[in-house]
Enzyme design. Structure first.
Site, short mmCIF file in Angstrom:
data_model
loop_
_atom_site.label_atom_id
_atom_site.label_comp_id
_atom_site.label_asym_id
_atom_site.label_seq_id
_atom_site.Cartn_x
_atom_site.Cartn_y
_atom_site.Cartn_z
CG ASN A 99 5.82 7.70 -12.10
OD1 ASN A 99 5.13 8.22 -12.99
ND2 ASN A 99 5.58 6.49 -11.63
CG ASP A 111 10.42 -6.10 -6.10
OD1 ASP A 111 9.88 -5.40 -6.99
OD2 ASP A 111 9.79 -6.69 -5.20
CB SER A 116 17.61 3.84 -14.05
OG SER A 116 17.15 4.08 -15.36
N GLY A 176 9.46 4.13 -5.35
CA GLY A 176 8.89 5.48 -5.32
C GLY A 176 8.41 5.84 -3.92
CG ASP A 177 5.31 3.71 -2.21
OD1 ASP A 177 4.77 4.71 -2.72
OD2 ASP A 177 4.89 2.56 -2.37
N GLY A 203 10.28 -7.08 -2.47
CA GLY A 203 9.11 -6.57 -1.75
C GLY A 203 9.13 -5.06 -1.63
N GLY A 207 0.87 -1.18 0.00
CA GLY A 207 0.00 0.00 0.00
C GLY A 207 0.89 1.22 0.00
CB THR A 248 7.46 -3.51 -5.79
OG1 THR A 248 7.45 -4.39 -6.90
CG2 THR A 248 6.04 -3.22 -5.34
#
Ligand code: RIB
Length: 303
Positions: A185, A238, A215, A243-244, A279, A39, A240
């Site tokens: 982004n 990974d 990148s 950005g968070d 993750g 999330g 994922t």
């Protein structure tokens, strides 16, 4: 010592790693399945919690479902130094992100579930907490109406607000005037401003719009010229949650009054470390891990 509040989604990520993407009507074998907390809101809160120093206070506001995931997701926030007093539970399923991980990159289908039940119009003590914040962060996995009410409150009370318009939606435009930092982004930026070049967008909103370029790093306009903060080369496992991690770290540095330039360098190192593990939250660094890295600059001094 800083008080930072993240308001947003708290979800479970169901991740399938595969060497082949299924086409329409096709079944393919996956290589590995994992269930990990995610999330965008919770990820940013966990990034902040791990990077926080003694005395900092990181709080999450959001909603989980009345299912097996709800309590796991709240426990995970607390285990990462995030306060959950105002994480509610509603009779729905928790937010779910179905993630396909292919070639170290992700494709995500997000179902909001409980995350759609964030209702600031019903809040009471939550506003008291927000009124004491050094900085508030929002993203787009809760309803726009909720984000707008919070942004209007922050603007009125002069509380710094970082808004990460992910995933992009048309209503983002009306948020720009309400927020201090707007961090799409490159794809989200293109969706929101299809008729303008990146340079035009950045120059229209100096020191406010910061665009992440994967990148290639990140860019903003300091009022005179476009500044690029280069990414650090990484062995990517990974992406994922990169950005968070970036937004969480950026928020921490800005809450501590760092310049945009310094805050972006800090965020760049945090996201560089995050992509090297599996993750959304798996690779998010602690402040100690940041300090041990060769790219950490002594003068950042984020105690
Ligand atoms: O930004 C990454 C996050 O977005 C994942 O953790 C997933 O929950 C998705 O919604």
């Amino acid at each position: 010592m800083s008080k930072i509040i993240v308001i947003g989604s708290i979800s479970m990520d169901l991740v399938m790693e595969t060497s082949r993407i299924a086409q329409e009507g096709e079944t393919v074998f996956g290589d590995k399945f994992s269930m990990v907390p995610g999330g965008k809101g919770a990820n940013q809160a966990v990034a902040l919690g791990r990077l926080s120093a003694d005395g900092d206070q990181i709080s999450m506001l959001g909603t989980v479902g009345e299912d097996a995931f709800g309590s796991l997701l709240k426990d995970n926030l607390r285990a990462n130094k995030v306060e959950t007093e105002f994480v509610g539970t509603v009779p729905l399923s928790s937010g779910i992100a179905q993630i396909t991980l292919h070639n170290h990159d992700n494709r995500i289908i997000y179902c909001p579930g409980a995350n759609s039940e964030v209702h600031p119009e019903k809040w009471d003590s939550q506003w008291e907490l927000i009124s004491q914040a050094d900085l508030v962060i929002l993203q787009n996995e809760i309803p726009h109406e909720a984000n707008k009410i919070i942004a209007e409150y922050c603007k009125d009370k002069k509380i710094k607000l970082l808004y990460n318009p992910a995933p992009a939606r048309d209503t983002d435009h009306e948020m720009i005037a309400l927020v201090d930092y707007f961090t799409p982004n490159e794809h989200e930026c293109q969706d929101l401003f299809p008729d303008q070049s990146l340079e035009e967008v950045l120059k229209t909103y100096p020191n406010k719009i910061i665009v992440t370029l994967g990148s290639k790093g990140s860019v903003y306009c300091d009022g005179r010229e476009i500044k690029t903060i280069a990414a650090i080369k990484a062995k990517v496992v990974d992406t994922t949650g990169a950005g968070d991690t970036f937004n969480g770290a950026l928020a921490l540095a800005l809450a501590k009054e760092a310049s945009i330039d310094k805050a972006l360098k800090f965020a760049t190192l945090a996201s560089h470390l995050s992509v090297q593990k599996f993750g959304a939250q798996g690779g998010m660094p602690s402040l100690k891990e940041m300090k041990e890295n060769e790219h950490y600059e002594e003068n950042w001094n984020f105690e």
